[in-house]
Design an enzyme around this catalytic site. Structure first.
Site, short mmCIF file in Angstrom:
data_model
loop_
_atom_site.label_atom_id
_atom_site.label_comp_id
_atom_site.label_asym_id
_atom_site.label_seq_id
_atom_site.Cartn_x
_atom_site.Cartn_y
_atom_site.Cartn_z
N HIS A 200 18.31 -40.78 16.96
CA HIS A 200 17.65 -39.60 16.38
C HIS A 200 17.94 -38.32 17.17
CE1 HIS A 200 15.57 -41.92 13.39
NE2 HIS A 200 14.93 -42.65 14.29
N ASP B 204 19.73 -49.53 11.48
CA ASP B 204 18.31 -49.35 11.80
C ASP B 204 17.56 -49.04 10.49
OD1 ASP B 204 16.59 -48.52 14.52
OD2 ASP B 204 15.87 -47.52 12.69
N HIS C 80 15.35 -46.80 10.10
CA HIS C 80 15.21 -45.35 9.99
C HIS C 80 16.61 -44.72 9.91
CE1 HIS C 80 11.62 -46.89 12.10
NE2 HIS C 80 10.97 -45.91 11.50
N ASP D 45 14.46 -53.00 13.00
CA ASP D 45 13.15 -52.80 12.38
C ASP D 45 13.18 -52.95 10.86
OD1 ASP D 45 14.75 -50.58 12.40
OD2 ASP D 45 13.29 -49.24 13.30
#
Length: 438
Positions: free
Chosen positions: A112, A151, A153, A240
């Site tokens: 990120h 991921d 996200h 995740d």
């Protein structure tokens, strides 16, 4: 004695001295349970699986990627240097030929972290994959690289860093941004004017199961990789998407992750997120290691795994198929999209606001890119945070043409010192990072 088909290196760095707070999901137990599972499975006793010790990255390595405000030491700790160093260690070992593949099981994570860094967002301060890639490009002459971010996200930081780079293919498979942080990663985000089509997003609906993830890999990711022909494939291996993860809504299993890894054949995997510390991470990481090494993972199964509870709804399947078809269409039409965008002359601009949820900072950014047929284009970023610090970051891209070198130098040398607290030049041709002084 068991022997790995592919010699595989592992780096572990739990970062005992770095945590957002002691009960935060991003804490050292994420890797401690995995280490226990690796020992319990006897993976390090298998001929061909070796543990490597993490090197450190340098400030120069970070400044090859980021504009840190006001400087790297203000936004990192020593743990960030070791975490990024773990990825770098795996990358060097792969390119030196001491291992065929490698997995950096490190934290803090990085995907990120954008090009400009005012602080931490999504638990990330610096982008550990990008720092590794740009080091490998400089040290080993690697050019074309593909990053597949799995991921849950969206890997918005990695996307931002490579938005204008036609030599880096970035593919992110993630939970739909309308339902999860950071709220980005949609199909219409496909790269800047000099790199249209080299960013591919696959936003998948909540409750996507093994069937949906593997469909996206087989129908979209593998054909695009085959056509792009990267010299290195990097997997940002967030975990995740697992059905037991406490902060996401997907239904992926440990064996599904292992199958994905077998299909992807990544040279390097770097751990990102994943917060089911006991129920998922040890099994998912063990599955990824076994798949990278070419070992049988058919016995891999979480204690509470129940395939009947993880069947994919027909509506979810239809949405995934529609998303995959649209992403493939963007890839196939990228030449015509580039032609349309480049009919405009001069520079393209975009304005954005970026929220740093971890450090509660709001950044406003105005970006200019010189539209160029010969290189990635000179880049100018005017950035100000709500803390009142305004900076100008100028980049001469790797393999820059003379016109873009001249444009970047002009932006850097003519910037008003009374407007900006810091004026930076990241010159990738000379491998220099400069700050203009009064």
């Amino acid at each position: 004695m068991l022997r790995a088909t592919h010699k595989t290196g592992l780096v572990f760095f739990p970062a005992f001295d770095w945590a957002i707070d002691p009960t935060h999901p991003e804490r050292e137990e994420r890797l401690l349970y995995t280490q226990d599972q690796v020992f319990e499975e006897g993976l390090l006793d298998i001929d061909g699986i070796v543990e490597l010790k993490s090197d450190l990255v340098t400030i120069k390595d970070i400044q090859r990627v980021h504009f840190c405000v006001p400087d790297p030491w203000a936004v990192i700790t020593e743990s960030h240097l070791i975490s990024a160093g773990g990825a770098k260690t795996i990358g060097m070992a792969v390119l030196d030929g001491t291992i065929e593949r490698g997995f950096a099981l490190v934290r803090p994570p990085g995907h990120h972290a954008n090009r400009v860094v005012h602080g931490a967002r999504g638990f990330c301060n610096i982008n550990i994959e990008a720092i590794m890639i740009e080091y490998l490009r400089r040290a080993y002459g690697i050019d074309r690289v593909a990053i597949v971010d799995t991921d849950c996200h969206h890997g918005d930081g990695t996307q931002d860093i490579y938005w204008h780079d036609p030599d880096t293919l970035f593919i992110s498979i993630h939970q739909d941004g309308r339902t999860l942080y950071p709220g980005s990663g949609f199909l219409n985000e496909f790269g800047g004017p000099n790199a249209c089509g080299t960013t591919i997003n696959l936003p998948l609906p909540p409750e996507t199961c093994d069937e949906g993830f593997l469909y996206a890999i087989e129908k979209v990711v593998l054909p695009i990789l085959d056509e792009f022909k990267p010299q290195l494939i990097i997997n940002s291996a967030g975990q995740d998407n697992h059905y037991s993860d406490p902060i996401t809504n997907m239904s992926f299993s440990a064996r599904g992750y292992a199958q994905l890894t077998s299909l992807l054949k990544a040279d390097i995997a770097v751990l990102e997120g994943g917060y089911a510390i006991e129920g998922a991470l040890p099994y998912v990481n063990a599955g990824i290691i076994m798949a990278m090494a070419g070992l049988d993972y058919s016995h891999l199964r979480e204690p509470d795994y129940n395939p009947d509870r993880l069947r994919q709804d027909a509506d979810v399947t239809r949405t995934i198929e529609k998303t995959c078809n649209y992403a493939l269409e963007i890839w196939r039409k990228r030449s015509s999209i580039i032609h349309t965008v480049r009919q405009k002359s001069g520079c393209a601009e975009r304005q954005r606001q970026i929220f740093y949820d971890t450090d509660n900072i709001l950044e406003t950014q105005q970006e200019q890119i010189r539209i160029c047929d010969d290189c990635a284009g000179a880049l100018r970023i005017d950035s100000v945070s709500d803390r009142g610090v305004r900076i100008l970051g100028v980049q001469v891209p790797r393999k820059a043409c003379q016109a873009c070198i001249d444009q970047a130098r002009h932006w850097y040398e003519d910037a008003d010192r009374n407007v900006y607290r810091h004026i930076f030049l990241q010159d990738r041709v000379k491998d220099q990072y400069l700050e203009r002084k009064i």
